[in-house]
Design a protein around this motif. Structure first.
Motif, short mmCIF file in Angstrom:
data_model
loop_
_atom_site.label_atom_id
_atom_site.label_comp_id
_atom_site.label_asym_id
_atom_site.label_seq_id
_atom_site.Cartn_x
_atom_site.Cartn_y
_atom_site.Cartn_z
N ALA A 151 0.67 -0.92 0.25
CA ALA A 151 -0.21 0.24 0.10
C ALA A 151 1.03 1.23 -0.33
O ALA A 151 1.54 1.38 -0.02
CB ALA A 151 -0.66 -0.25 1.10
N GLY A 188 -5.25 -0.18 -0.24
CA GLY A 188 -4.02 -0.03 0.12
C GLY A 188 -3.54 -0.83 -1.16
O GLY A 188 -3.12 0.07 -2.15
N GLU A 189 -3.35 -1.89 -0.95
CA GLU A 189 -2.64 -2.90 -1.91
C GLU A 189 -3.43 -2.86 -3.62
O GLU A 189 -2.49 -2.51 -4.64
CB GLU A 189 -2.06 -4.46 -1.60
N THR A 248 -1.72 1.79 4.94
CA THR A 248 -2.71 0.77 5.81
C THR A 248 -2.77 1.39 7.14
O THR A 248 -3.68 0.85 7.71
CB THR A 248 -1.76 -0.44 5.83
#
Ligand code: ASP
Ligand code: MG
Length: 325
Positions: free
Chosen positions: A42, A73-74, A47
């Motif tokens: 992320a 986020g990723e 995160t």
């Protein structure tokens, strides 16, 4: 197919320009003829920010929903990087953990890998695409999203390297590699070209966690070398692998430090460190600088020293000068 796994950490993805840069590095490897799997964390502190956001809704979010949130986020990094690649004329596709075939148990927030099925990744690579995989995410047998523990994108990258039979997994971050001591504390710290899995684990135990520990043990178990590189410069980094040192004389390899209350703990890692001459050097360095050792323990692989917090950094520098050439 010559497969290359390139993983970028959050500090290397903290704004669109950096995401573009990471994408560009993947594209450059693709041009050299590699089939590239890009694994992303992320952006920046996202995160943590997502976690704080959840706390503002409820102090006790249900584990399933927390993972559904933290994994985003990723997803964001992967989609943006794939966009950047496509915009620059490269062929790319973003994949979630589920699409990448990362199956885990249901231990939300710290799920364990059960099985990897990289069918989709392989199909995309065969089409000539760069596969941009969201790190840190998996999916359980009910297709609920899980996460792999903090720093878990490392594990995503290593596990994919294993199942795709890449011998090396490249981990890009804002540091060039592992140093003899924290360069922010010791200006003469040197980058180590090679470090063993066990040394990385010992560093973590002494308070310096360089990579996610689960990822390091996974890499050790499956004999995947980890190449640590800077996202921003060229040059060689640190290779983590199965290295053993057979030198006859004692050797200090690196230092780790941490603060414990009013004290400073300094750990020296290396081999044959319980020899008399080493003890003499440690005590001489302390004496010469007027530092009182509150505690000292000597084992072949490590020395642990405790001194006053205020003396910690200077003592570390003195020891570094005494032992690292
Ligand atoms: N973004 C997650 C974390 O900060 C996973 C990772 O960065 O590898 O822990
Ligand atoms: Mg992160």
């Amino acid at each position: 197919m010559k497969i290359k796994i390139m993983k970028f950490g959050g500090t290397s993805l903290s704004d669109p320009e950096k995401i573009r840069l990471a994408a560009g590095r993947a594209a450059a490897e693709k041009k050299k003829g590699f089939s590239v799997v890009l694994v992303l964390s992320a952006p920046g502190r996202m995160t943590d920010e997502l976690f704080e956001l959840a706390q503002r809704i409820t102090p006790k979010p249900t584990p399933r929903e927390l993972d559904a949130l933290l994994s985003t986020g990723e997803s964001l990094s992967a989609a943006l990087a794939a966009m950047a690649l496509e915009a620059a004329g490269h062929s790319a596709v973003s994949l979630s953990g589920a699409q990448a075939g990362i199956l885990t148990d249901s231990a939300f927030s710290n799920a364990s890998l059960l099985k990897l099925n990289p069918k989709r990744i392989i199909a995309e690579l065969k089409k000539g695409k760069i596969a941009v995989v969201a790190g840190f995410q998996g999916v359980n047998s009910s297709l609920d999203i899980t996460t792999l523990g903090r720093g878990g994108s490392d594990l995503t990258a290593v596990a994919l390297a294993n199942v795709l039979k890449a011998k090396v997994c490249e981990l890009y971050s804002d540091v060039k590699g592992i140093y003899t001591a924290n360069p922010a504390l010791v200006s003469s710290a040197q980058k180590l070209a090679r470090v063993s899995y066990d040394e990385v684990m010992a560093l973590a135990e002494a308070g310096t966690e360089v990579r996610q520990l689960r990822a390091v043990s996974y890499a050790k178990k499956h004999k995947i070398s980890l190449m640590l590189r800077s996202s921003f410069g060229g040059g060689s980094g640190t290779l983590i692998g199965d290295f053993t040192r057979a030198g006859k004389s004692p050797e200090v390899r690196c230092f780790s430090t941490r603060k414990i209350g009013n004290y400073s703990e300094i750990t020296l890692l290396g081999s044959k460190l319980n020899r008399g001459e080493i003890k003499t050097s440690v005590r001489r360095t302390a004496l010469m600088n007027g530092y009182l050792l509150k505690k000292e323990t000597y084992a072949p692989g490590r020395i642990t020293l405790i001194t006053d917090r205020s003396a910690g950094t200077r003592f570390l520098n003195g020891l570094h000068a005494a032992f690292i050439r």
